[in-house]
Design an enzyme around this catalytic site. Structure first.
Site, PDB file in Angstrom:
ATOM      1  N   ASN A   1       0.977  -1.021   0.043  1.00 18.39           N
ATOM      2  CA  ASN A   1      -0.075   0.208   0.067  1.00 18.39           C
ATOM      3  C   ASN A   1       0.987   0.983  -0.234  1.00 18.39           C
ATOM      4  OD1 ASN A   1      -3.331  -0.477   0.232  1.00 18.39           O
ATOM      5  ND2 ASN A   1      -1.800  -2.107   1.851  1.00 18.39           N
TER       6      ASN A   1
ATOM      7  N   GLU B   1       8.782  -5.360  17.645  1.00 19.45           N
ATOM      8  CA  GLU B   1       9.301  -6.931  18.669  1.00 19.45           C
ATOM      9  C   GLU B   1       8.697  -7.912  18.397  1.00 19.45           C
ATOM     10  OE1 GLU B   1      10.846  -7.524  23.183  1.00 19.45           O
ATOM     11  OE2 GLU B   1       8.998  -5.595  22.874  1.00 19.45           O
TER      12      GLU B   1
ATOM     13  N   CYS C   1      10.170 -12.542  26.922  1.00 21.87           N
ATOM     14  CA  CYS C   1      11.285 -11.691  26.746  1.00 21.87           C
ATOM     15  C   CYS C   1      12.876 -12.485  26.838  1.00 21.87           C
ATOM     16  CB  CYS C   1      11.868 -10.301  26.043  1.00 21.87           C
ATOM     17  SG  CYS C   1       9.921 -10.079  25.557  1.00 21.87           S
TER      18      CYS C   1
END
Length: 327
Positions: free
Chosen positions: A280, A293, A327
């Protein structure tokens, strides 16, 4: 017009409470857990500062006990998402032109509310809605989120202070402005602190935001949105729109005024967003800034001087604490 010089001092990390037996924070948290379990709630969308309800709802359940229903939340469709874009655009000029220190005070106030009278409420919501223990909830939705709200305004100040050198007879100055459009934020299930950070960080520097919380973290994210409103966040600056990912992609990500995309989640989803933006690219008013992330576990390199017992404990926690979803 104010001509004062305002400065935020370097914050300190929010102290972590231990929730030890007999402590007041433990008693308050247990009472709040019981209250939320006994009182399911209805979570609306918040668009342009108004509570919006659609004909489409979904349940919020405890991941660790699917028989316990925490309430229901309304799901935004195409009409509500377009309305949220309009609200973000309508709020943009006044918000961007507000003095940076006035914007900062809203988020600093939110940090005080979070760590003060709403501490037990947010921690309980994180425990029930995202299956965290008291310590995990405390370091996530309380301490880390409060640190984002306090350190980020300080870092905004430090960015604004960065100015070019001058030359003879010339005073060079730089003014920072928001992006040409709105920011889309998609936040994850595993950290309410990230849920709060991804929409507020761009808002601090004058952007308006559409915030799609994870469908499995709506409760704590909604309570944080309420804190922002109580702290003085103007209507339309952040629009809270729980919705299906496919609808958000179709309506929001492909919209010509999307100027930024702030994301934490899976690599596959972010790759899909990147492809969609590329397809787009000729439609956008400006080139969207993409920040993502994504998931993955790290290698661990161990020095021969390491404490093996402490190392072993850290490896096990890193791999399996919170079901390995950190994480």
């Amino acid at each position: 017009m104010s001509n004062g010089y305002f400065q935020i001092t370097l914050p300190e990390n929010e102290p972590v409470k231990g929730y030890l037996p007999g402590s007041p924070e433990r008693a308050a948290l247990k009472a709040e857990l019981d209250r939320q379990l006994a009182n399911p709630i209805e979570v609306p969308m918040i668009i342009g500062g108004k509570e919006i309800r659609s004909g489409n709802k979904a349940k919020m359940i405890c991941p660790h006990d699917h028989q316990k229903v925490l309430g229901e939340y309304y799901i935004a469709g195409e009409a509500e998402l377009l309305r949220a874009i309009e609200a973000a655009e309508a709020a943009k000029a006044e918000w961007e032109n507000m003095s940076w220190e006035h914007r900062a005070t809203i988020f600093l106030k939110a940090a005080d509310l979070l760590t003060g009278k709403y501490r037990a409420k947010l921690a309980a919501a994180c425990m029930l809605g995202q299956s965290k223990n008291p310590y995990q909830a405390e370091i996530d939705v309380i301490c880390e989120l409060a640190d984002f709200l306090r350190f980020n305004p300080y870092y905004v100040q430090e960015i604004y202070k960065q100015q070019p050198n001058n030359s003879a007879g010339v005073w060079n100055r730089v003014e920072y402005r928001a992006l040409d459009g709105f920011v889309a934020a998609i936040t994850p299930f595993n950290f309410t602190s990230i849920g709060g950070n991804l929409p507020t960080a761009p808002a601090m520097v004058g952007n308006t935001v559409l915030w799609k919380p994870s469908s499995t973290a709506v409760l704590s994210n909604y309570y944080f949105m309420q804190i922002l409103i109580e702290a003085g966040l103007p209507a339309g600056v952040i629009n809270f729109v729980p919705c299906k990912g496919v609808d958000f992609g179709k309506v929001v990500v492909s919209h010509p005024k999307m100027a930024g995309f702030h994301f934490t989640g899976s690599t596959a989803v972010f790759n899909g967003i990147w492809n969609q933006v590329g397809a787009n690219i000729d439609k956008y008013v400006t080139y969207p800034r993409l920040v993502g992330e994504t998931g993955g576990k790290d290698f661990i390199f161990v020095h021969e001087s390491a404490d093996i017992e402490a190392l072993t404990c850290a490896i096990v926690l890193g791999a399996f604490e919170y079901q390995g979803q950190k994480c």
